[in-house]
Design an enzyme around this catalytic site. Sequence first.
Site, mmCIF file in Angstrom:
data_model
loop_
_atom_site.group_PDB
_atom_site.id
_atom_site.type_symbol
_atom_site.label_atom_id
_atom_site.label_comp_id
_atom_site.label_asym_id
_atom_site.label_seq_id
_atom_site.Cartn_x
_atom_site.Cartn_y
_atom_site.Cartn_z
ATOM 1 N N THR A 169 42.516 51.156 3.234
ATOM 2 C CA THR A 169 41.459 51.998 2.613
ATOM 3 C C THR A 169 41.721 52.128 1.118
ATOM 4 O OG1 THR A 169 41.380 53.234 4.671
ATOM 5 C CG2 THR A 169 40.325 54.251 2.773
ATOM 6 N N THR B 78 36.914 50.867 3.358
ATOM 7 C CA THR B 78 38.079 50.693 4.198
ATOM 8 C C THR B 78 38.181 49.377 4.926
ATOM 9 O OG1 THR B 78 39.410 51.698 5.921
ATOM 10 C CG2 THR B 78 37.060 51.691 6.262
ATOM 11 N N GLU C 218 37.581 47.998 12.676
ATOM 12 C CA GLU C 218 37.003 49.338 12.719
ATOM 13 C C GLU C 218 36.937 49.917 14.127
ATOM 14 O OE1 GLU C 218 36.322 51.689 11.111
ATOM 15 O OE2 GLU C 218 34.551 52.738 11.830
ATOM 16 N N SER D 112 36.040 58.732 11.573
ATOM 17 C CA SER D 112 36.787 58.240 10.415
ATOM 18 C C SER D 112 37.450 59.409 9.690
ATOM 19 C CB SER D 112 35.811 57.544 9.459
ATOM 20 O OG SER D 112 36.404 57.387 8.199
ATOM 21 N N SER D 113 38.592 59.147 9.086
ATOM 22 C CA SER D 113 39.265 60.174 8.282
ATOM 23 C C SER D 113 38.754 60.169 6.844
ATOM 24 C CB SER D 113 40.776 59.900 8.243
ATOM 25 O OG SER D 113 41.321 60.002 9.515
#
EC number: 3.4.19.13
Lengths: 185, 388
Positions: free
Chosen positions: A1, A19, A40, A66-67
């Site tokens: 990322t 990312t 992903e 997602s973070s």
Amino acid sequence: TSHVSVLGEDGSAVAATSTINTPFGAMVYSPQTGILLNNELLDLCRRNVPGSNVIPPPVPGERPPSSMVPSILVNKGQGSKLVIGGAGGELIISAVAQTIMNKLWFGFDLTEAIAAPILHVNNEGHVEYEPNFNQEVRKGLQDRGQSQSQSQRPVFLNAVQAVFQEGPCIYAVSDLRKAGKASGY
Amino acid sequence: MAWGQRATVCLVLLGVGLGLTIIVLAVVLSHHQASCGPGAFTRAAVAADSKICSDIGRAILQQQGSPVDAAIAALICTGVVNPQSMGLGGGVVFTIYNASTGKVEVINARETVPASCDQDLLNQCRNSLPLGTGTQWIGVPGELRGYAEAHRRHGRLPWAQLFRPTIALLREGFHVPSVLSQFLNNSILWRSLNSSTLRQLFFNGTETLRTQDPFPWPALANTLETVATEGAEALYTGRLGRMLVEDIAKQGSQLTVQDLAAFQPEVVEPLEMPLGNYTLYSPPPPAGGAILSLILNVLKGFNFSAETVARLEGKVNMYHHLVETLKFAVGQRGRLWDPSSYPGIQNISQDFLGEDLAQRIRQQIDGRGDHHRLSRYNLSRVRGNKMG
């Protein structure tokens, strides 16, 4: 990322996080186009239904969790704003939260706010400390029963980029952890 | 003679005026510099994770590009300088603040699940961690259509101009950056890289490329030139897409050109949460803004400040509350569902940004970290992946 923070001359701003999840993603290469493919769908492993161990199957068109947190904090009254985001998988949110606290609550300048070593809590509720984290604080937390992770994370990949505007002054900082450097004028 | 004297006097006055102007400017600027402190900029800035890409972003701003133009140009560059971290085969999330309208919007162009996805895929989670290599984990790439949508809505410069600096970087003799070399020579990654199709890109015979080795990457330079002239559709409905699908199908991927054509970025409202005198705008689920907001929402209630953390005891106390809050937040991470795929799932954002849940969590934080079972934090024992 990777994360990019931008502040324009008119005060408009962009926080953009892009990312490839784990280093080099799925490690699949398209030689004709020169494109590396991400992995992903691995993020689907994170979803869970509270109170159940069953992970529902993927749904075509679904976006996995997602973070990523490209964020903008605006203080209209004082004409200041913080454009921020980070990289590092599940460390992203811990790193961005601690940078925001360091900058807006504890009075650090932006360079110090980003450089300060972070701590993180893993899925087992154990604390992981970035190398150079304050030893006295670490000891104090252990005295309060905060268990430390047995398996030390091999490498901390967190990296935060931010631009902070305070009236006429603009500060831009890229994380030295990833040998970053910001530019401005 | 009188005329000559008048001219002389005028010239002298002009010189004095000019001198005064320069002095005033110098004082103002130095005062400004002094009041802003060292390293401050006065007009605009770009923070990317490499200097070369920050510089490319800044140059776009100086060419009167918009902040979105600059961000896209810096991202295209970063996909070359830090290819282990991002690229056209991934996905992107933009949070964009428009100063003239005060509006904020989020463009989520993270990858989506392809139409034909193995329904047993998630049974492979445990065995695939932590690297997740293999075509089964590939989603429908969103990166370029994300750039195109952001540029369509907020761009100022021509699309092709955003690609020129990175194409020049590749064409004029690019060399392996040190960060990339560290990843290539990492013992954990080396084995997987060596047995993957990335070998043809990153290896020189039996060795991985080292810092400063020439790294021309012509295939990507050609792709960037095609996209610069034909737009993102060259990948999503054109020749590049067919080439990409053809290449990875040979490696077992089920991605189709229909998947690419169907990909759509989402333009959504940001999460918006008051944080002292600030308003925090962050991306909604399935991105992580709700978790970030929850953490700050709980902690702001303890009114930590520079004074409270000045002494060791105060610092330990603050970090103890941070650790406890992170435990609750980690326990909630599994709830970041994609609302457009699961409309029935409760929207967690209002909950996470509201005062009730924050207050309930604050009340559960006491002076100890070891008096409570993990279930109290909703922490699973299952070791999940390091989602990015």
